[in-house]
Write an enzyme that holds these catalytic residues in place. Structure first.
Site: not given
Ligand code: BEZ
Length: 236
Positions: A52, A135
């Protein structure tokens, strides 16, 4: 085991579901506040996570580019406002990534701790996570109609050049009354609508329609110069 209930989700062509929300830029009334602009409403799973963070730095760095195409950005996660503020401050003050630094996220980031908005938009997909939004990307036009929906899982960071391409392609389709073929970018040939009558189709196939090239009766293209596409879209 969690029951995978059938839920109603907005679809392409539907009016964007309405909501009021608190964001890092104050309260918003969606989509009314965005009438007249294109909007990308997108969700991310959680603040203070690496994928993110890379996405927000990339999207924020492109905000000006989207603004030139009359497109505003609105983010959402099920985190609270103070988490959002702390995360965005950390990004600005501490993170240097792929040549991006001092990145200020100026677009609103919605707090949605009740998941009310996320559920309304089908952003909670329990097979992936029942506590985080996937997402999701909703491209909404100036009349508040959903024009494109894209979902990615938690582990997969989005391609923001593709989201820009989507916005430009949708606007080009509207402005020029055409469709865009696979991998289209401004300057590539576009697809012309089917000919209205047998006579027109025959003329087309025989190459009598100026600039139109037909691969078969149902598949015809024509050029539109890159400058024409971009000057139409970016100077509105
Ligand atoms: C992230 O790195 O943004 C992420 C990865 C797995 C689950 C939620 C967020």
């Amino acid at each position: 085991m969690e029951e995978n209930k059938q839920v109603t989700m907005p679809r392409i062509g539907d009016p964007a579901p309405e909501f009021k929300a608190v964001t890092t830029q104050g309260e918003i009334n969606f989509p009314a506040d965005y009438k007249g602009s294109w909007v990308i409403l997108f969700s991310h799973p959680a603040d203070f996570t690496p994928v993110c963070t890379s996405e927000f730095m990339t999207f924020a760095s492109m905000e000006e580019q989207f603004a030139k195409a009359n497109t505003k950005l609105v983010g959402l996660s099920v985190d609270g406002l103070y988490s959002h503020i702390a995360w965005l401050r950390t990004i600005k003050e501490k993170i240097e990534y792929k040549g991006m630094k001092d990145v200020e996220v100026k677009f609103p980031l919605i707090e949605d701790i009740t998941m009310e908005v996320a559920k309304k938009y089908g952003m909670i997909q329990p097979g992936e996570s029942s506590t985080k939004a996937v997402r999701a990307v909703f491209v909404i036009d100036p009349k508040g109609i959903i024009r494109t929906i894209i979902y990615y899982p938690l582990s997969l960071g989005r391609n923001f050049d593709e989201l820009y391409r989507v916005v430009i392609a949708l606007q080009t389709a509207d402005d020029f009354g055409i469709a865009t073929p696979a991998d289209w970018r401004p300057g590539d040939d576009v697809i012309v609508p089917p000919a209205g009558s047998c006579g027109t189709a025959k003329d087309r196939m025989e190459g009598k329609e100026k600039d139109v090239k037909c691969y078969d009766w149902f598949f015809c293209t024509k050029p539109i110069a890159k400058e024409k596409v971009l000057s139409t879209i970016l100077k509105k």
